[in-house]
Design an enzyme around this catalytic site. Structure first.
Site, short mmCIF file in Angstrom:
data_model
loop_
_atom_site.label_atom_id
_atom_site.label_comp_id
_atom_site.label_asym_id
_atom_site.label_seq_id
_atom_site.Cartn_x
_atom_site.Cartn_y
_atom_site.Cartn_z
N SER A 187 0.79 -2.17 9.55
CA SER A 187 1.68 -1.22 8.89
C SER A 187 1.09 -0.87 7.52
O SER A 187 -0.01 -0.34 7.45
CB SER A 187 3.09 -1.80 8.79
OG SER A 187 4.03 -0.79 8.48
N TYR A 188 1.78 -1.21 6.41
CA TYR A 188 1.16 -0.98 5.10
C TYR A 188 -0.13 -1.79 5.00
O TYR A 188 -1.12 -1.34 4.42
CB TYR A 188 2.12 -1.36 3.98
CG TYR A 188 1.79 -0.74 2.63
CD1 TYR A 188 2.56 0.29 2.12
CD2 TYR A 188 0.71 -1.19 1.87
CE1 TYR A 188 2.26 0.87 0.87
CE2 TYR A 188 0.41 -0.62 0.65
CZ TYR A 188 1.18 0.40 0.15
OH TYR A 188 0.87 0.97 -1.06
N ASP A 242 5.07 3.85 18.97
CA ASP A 242 5.45 3.48 17.61
C ASP A 242 6.28 4.61 16.98
O ASP A 242 5.80 5.74 16.81
CB ASP A 242 4.19 3.24 16.77
CG ASP A 242 4.47 2.53 15.45
OD1 ASP A 242 5.56 2.74 14.90
OD2 ASP A 242 3.59 1.79 14.99
#
Length: 233
Positions: A104-105, A178
């Site tokens: 993710s990040y 996603d």
């Protein structure tokens, strides 16, 4: 996390795990769940697993977080490279075999590091944001402002725009369903890397969203990541 048979007289490859997002610390006195089980396995296989939070992810309030405003990725990477400077000074670290992993990040940070730095030999980017224009506005504009007001910041922090600067081996991973970090992030980066003539690896997980939940896919995911690290570090 050091290998079980750690010997300070020899050197080890290092995997740096990082999330890096605002207020989202990873270094804490708590069990990290299944991710830490994999880290323990990597230690068993001879890797050192390293975690170090950048200042905006330290959980220490708005002041250090605000420093990353408008240029997410740049301050975080500078902090991580400061951490690496200390790490590389340890006699038991093989400075030529350091990898980075995140989701993710953290996937953004891994892919950003490989395109904006030469500090890492390899990286795994799971469900990465590859251009902040592709992420949801309520989160992105809180920290980056609007694209029309901060075009330079968006360009400077885009992994896609920097695809031709890829340094090191890259494994991209994404769930095809996603609904948080949309698959377009990975697909557009893959296209940019191909256009730049860069080699990379890509693994997609059908019917999976922002996290992998199917047990057989979870096993496949960790087996694939472990093989990648062994081949490249």
């Amino acid at each position: 996390i050091k290998p079980l048979d750690f010997d300070a007289s020899r050197t080890y490859p290092v995997l740096q795990y990082n999330y890096g997002g605002p207020h989202a610390q990873t270094v804490r006195n708590a069990w990290g769940g299944s991710r830490h089980l994999w880290f323990r396995y990597l230690a068993q296989e001879g890797f050192v697993v390293w975690m170090c939070d950048n200042r905006s992810a330290s959980g220490k309030g708005i002041a250090p977080t605000w420093e990353a405003h408008g240029r997410m990725g740049e301050l975080e990477l500078a902090d991580l490279e400061s951490c690496l400077a200390w790490l590389k000074g340890q006699a038991w670290v093989d400075a030529s075999r350091i990898g980075v992993y995140g989701g993710s990040y953290g996937g953004f940070m891994a892919s950003f590091a490989l395109t904006h730095s030469k500090s890492f030999k390899a990286g795994i980017a799971f469900a990465p944001v590859t251009d902040w224009r592709l992420y949801d506005s309520i989160y992105t504009e809180r920290y980056m402002g609007r694209p029309q007001d901060n075009a330079a910041g968006y360009d400077a922090t885009s992994v896609i725009e920097a695809a031709d600067r890829l340094h090191g081996a890259l494994l991209l991973i994404h769930g095809t369903m996603d609904d948080n970090v949309h698959l377009q992030n990975t697909i557009q980066l893959a296209n940019a890397l191909q256009q730049a003539g860069k080699d990379f690896q890509l693994m997609l997980y059908p019917n999976s969203r922002h996290g992998i939940r199917d047990k057989r896919q979870i096993y496949h995911l960790h087996r694939s990541m472990t093989r990648f690290l062994k081949e490249n570090l």
